[in-house]
Scaffold this active site. Sequence first.
Site, short mmCIF file in Angstrom:
data_model
loop_
_atom_site.label_atom_id
_atom_site.label_comp_id
_atom_site.label_asym_id
_atom_site.label_seq_id
_atom_site.Cartn_x
_atom_site.Cartn_y
_atom_site.Cartn_z
N ARG A 184 5.29 -12.71 9.39
CA ARG A 184 6.05 -11.51 9.04
C ARG A 184 7.32 -11.43 9.87
O ARG A 184 7.47 -12.07 10.90
CB ARG A 184 5.19 -10.27 9.28
CG ARG A 184 4.77 -10.10 10.74
CD ARG A 184 4.47 -8.66 11.11
NE ARG A 184 4.14 -7.81 10.00
CZ ARG A 184 2.90 -7.44 9.65
NH1 ARG A 184 1.88 -7.88 10.36
NH2 ARG A 184 2.70 -6.64 8.65
N GLU B 48 0.87 -1.17 0.00
CA GLU B 48 0.00 0.00 0.00
C GLU B 48 0.91 1.23 0.00
O GLU B 48 1.82 1.32 0.83
CB GLU B 48 -0.90 0.04 1.24
CG GLU B 48 -1.86 1.23 1.19
CD GLU B 48 -2.59 1.53 2.50
OE1 GLU B 48 -2.23 0.96 3.54
OE2 GLU B 48 -3.53 2.36 2.45
N LYS C 196 4.13 0.74 10.29
CA LYS C 196 4.22 1.92 9.43
C LYS C 196 3.64 3.15 10.13
O LYS C 196 4.12 4.27 9.94
CB LYS C 196 3.49 1.67 8.10
CG LYS C 196 4.38 0.99 7.07
CD LYS C 196 3.90 1.30 5.65
CE LYS C 196 3.07 0.19 5.09
NZ LYS C 196 2.68 0.41 3.69
#
Length: 566
Positions: free
Chosen positions: A265, A40, A275
Amino acid sequence: MKEENNNNTIKPGNFIKEIIEKDLETGKYGGRVFTRFPPEPNGYLHIGHAKSICLNFGLANEYKGKCNLRFDDTNPTKEEQEYVDSIKADIKWLGFDWEDREFYASDYFDQLYEYAVILIKKGKAYVDSCSSDEIKEMRGVPTKPGVESPFRNRTVEENLDLFEKMKSGNFKDGEHVLRAKIDMSSPNMNMRDPIIYRIRHASHHRTGDRWCIYPMYDWAHGQSDSIERITHSICTLEFENHRPLYDWFIENIGIYSPQQIEFARLNLNYTIMSKRKLLKLVQDGYVDGWDDPRMPTLSAYRRRGYTPESIRNFAESVGVAKRDNVIDVSLLEYSIRDDLNKKAQRVMAVLRPIKVVITNYPDEQVEELDAVNNPEDESMGRRKVPFSKILFIERDDFQEIPHKKFFRLSPGSEVRLRYAYIIKCEEVIKDSSSGEIIELKCTYDPDTRSGSGTSTKKVKGTIHWVSARHAVTAEVRLYDRLFNHPDPGGDKETDFIEHINPDSLETLKGCKLEPFLSAANPGDRFQFERLGYFCVDTKYSKPGSLVFNRTVTLKDTWAKIEKAKQ
RNA sequence: UGCCCGAUCGUCUAAUGGUAGGACACCGGCCUUUGGAGCCGUAUGUGGAGGUUCGAAUCCUCCUCGGGCAGCCA
């Protein structure tokens, strides 16, 4: 020899490769392997993304397939072109190529709209006119079923009309949403009539003001994979619960079905990977931008001097599995040391200089001494280093009252100057008022010149030095971990900002470098002997006023012993 | 106390019913004109209880622990 070993190295397997190989055997996708990396564009890529990039592009390369770059740009309020550009630059720098396959979820907005119409016509989607709070209330909780919306049984015609009007801009933000009609009592929250379209009168970085309804991620993602005919859609664990929903969409629309595979992850200790939190560090000025060398972003590692190879090797070495993991940052540091050890030009630099006068050396004499550029790689050649009467050595390399195992310079003791002579400290000059040591008077032994073979003298220590009149002056920035807590974001009670390491940046001015460095260019990497790996900063370094970033220290066992004593 | 997922050295990760191996970290030694690199070595692990089997990290049952899910975020 080393090259051969590298080529012979068998890449470790993982559960995803096993699935792919099985699919290849059974011909599930006709021998195709198509993956994608779907960021994204709402922030810069970090080291966690690197794991995913290496995985997806690596798999495609290994199985002679393709990997698409697809921006998941379904939320115009958070996404920006700046992030698109940085993401592309970072992937290229890492060494991967999506060729002409640069896609955007927004490329599929028309198609996605048509899919929604199909669902409505099948009676599998409806326009809900409840407020956000009402929908939340009726969704229930994981342990309790939800209740159905009073708008759930609108006619197909009414839904079609309303949805059309949503698209045409007849309504304000939040007035209606489009929902899939699935099961409000499902134990999987994702199946409780998920919202698939919302009204957002906002400009999109690519589609501008063409749309005022935007698909939710869940509605866009699986269908985008389907449109691109992805075979193996690899994502992180938190989307495992979404898989049944994606499969439901695909099946009810009646289109090609990719296979989603979830993996754990990357987490790194002493590091923030969120983020949202990284954005805060940037916006609130705790760091100097997304590429501040203390950040875990790829642009920061690049600026700090990490090589793409080292990041790729790191990504390979952490493995791929489904259990949650926290990788020790020392593995990342090992990875860059290992790479730079083989590649980096060696050079001498004195960070905290103290003046040394060789009293028995001729005043005006200069000798050009022979130095090795890289002991790990003879092909990198040799260079000359000027030696003269007045030198700088590292302040740390002198102790007036030495420890028992201190092998460097102290009053009356001898030490080897790298590539030069053995010197002996005869006198310590101090500032009369402050008591600070300002100069060391030493003598040298002319028989001990490096490589001359004229001396049998042995000393335990070798230190680096720079000739004062030939030295280049520069600024050097020393970085330490940004956080002083192994899991800075782990405690919900404590703001992660409180775990910022106040000593994460130390700026040294007036550092003295050997003249070889005067020709250094931004981005060039070096090993400052005995100190670590450094690179010329690409942001602040200018010709004639060099700024160096310390990439990583050399492993310093002496410092470790010292530390253990305390 | 609903659903889903997971559990192997300190940290990661292999083993696919047949000797629990590797990497990083750690500790010790050798070597060294970088207290770097390199080389050699030590130590450390299958969450628990049952079961199947000649044989279980692996298969089955139960338990325990950890993670995820209640955005008109992704």
